[in-house]
Design an enzyme around this catalytic site. Structure first.
Site, mmCIF file in Angstrom:
data_model
loop_
_atom_site.group_PDB
_atom_site.id
_atom_site.type_symbol
_atom_site.label_atom_id
_atom_site.label_comp_id
_atom_site.label_asym_id
_atom_site.label_seq_id
_atom_site.Cartn_x
_atom_site.Cartn_y
_atom_site.Cartn_z
ATOM 1 N N SER A 13 0.816 -1.216 0.000
ATOM 2 C CA SER A 13 0.000 0.000 0.000
ATOM 3 C C SER A 13 0.850 1.268 0.000
ATOM 4 O O SER A 13 1.665 1.481 0.896
ATOM 5 C CB SER A 13 -0.913 -0.001 1.235
ATOM 6 O OG SER A 13 -1.418 1.280 1.528
ATOM 7 N N THR A 14 0.611 2.110 -0.991
ATOM 8 C CA THR A 14 1.355 3.369 -1.085
ATOM 9 C C THR A 14 1.115 4.260 0.127
ATOM 10 O O THR A 14 2.054 4.740 0.762
ATOM 11 C CB THR A 14 0.948 4.136 -2.357
ATOM 12 O OG1 THR A 14 -0.485 4.184 -2.437
ATOM 13 C CG2 THR A 14 1.498 3.478 -3.602
#
Length: 201
Positions: free
Chosen positions: A13-14
């Site tokens: 997840s960024t």
């Protein structure tokens, strides 16, 4: 009553990268303890009928995310590199082994540092975090013993990660980062401050 927050994160997840790099300082400023909870978004996406990140499925949303990430990383003073769309290290990366290793580290006192190192390798330097050799080096740098890879693959540890995923479903978590405060769900890096405020209310 202990002021605390659960931080649910996924290594692919960024936005979890942004949170992981700043949550401890933000929480300490409010006197809040942070409980780090690695999980996997893959099963969550599958339950919604997706075979990849919605940022890949919905191209306009994906392009916005990468631009937003660059802006927010600059705001927080964090380096950031966009990941490729295909090939080794493509977005979203496979964080399974990293999550298993983080579970061990969080029990032994080196997991938070390891988690930050993995996120930095991935989103600041564009490294492929599915590379077990890279993860082992980062874990040892964080304080793990040389047997960490074998211990991460033990069935008991795999079961612990599976239990985290099941608990995430139970809590209604559908994305990362997510925060749980007194049973209440907050989703997104931009809701960290709201969650911390709730923890001290």
């Amino acid at each position: 009553m202990t002021r605390s927050i659960e931080f649910w994160f996924e290594f692919g997840s960024t936005y979890s990268y942004l949170t992981a790099m700043r949550i401890e300082d933000a929480a300490a400023a409010r006197g809040v303890a942070v409980h780090w909870r690695p999980f996997l978004l893959g099963p969550v996406f599958t339950a919604q009928g997706w075979d990849t990140s919605p940022f890949n499925i919905y191209k306009a949303k994906g392009e916005y995310m990468w631009r937003d990430m660059a802006r927010r990383a600059t705001r927080y003073g964090l380096p950031f590199r966009r990941l490729p769309e295909s090939g080794p290290g493509a977005f979203p990366q496979n964080g399974l082994m990293a999550a298993r290793m983080a579970l061990i580290g969080l029990n032994e006192g080196w997991g938070e540092d390891f988690t930050r190192k993995v996120y930095s390798a991935e989103f600041a330097h564009g490294k492929d975090i599915a590379d077990a050799g890279l993860l082992e080096r980062l874990a040892v740098m964080a304080g793990a013993g040389p047997d960490v890879l074998a211990r991460a693959q033990a069935q008991s540890n795999k079961d612990r990660l599976k239990a985290n995923v099941e608990e995430a479903f139970r809590l209604g978590i559908f994305g990362a980062p997510s925060f749980i405060v007194n049973g209440e769900l907050y989703w997104g890096d931009d809701r960290l401050e709201d969650a911390l405020d709730a923890a001290v209310a």
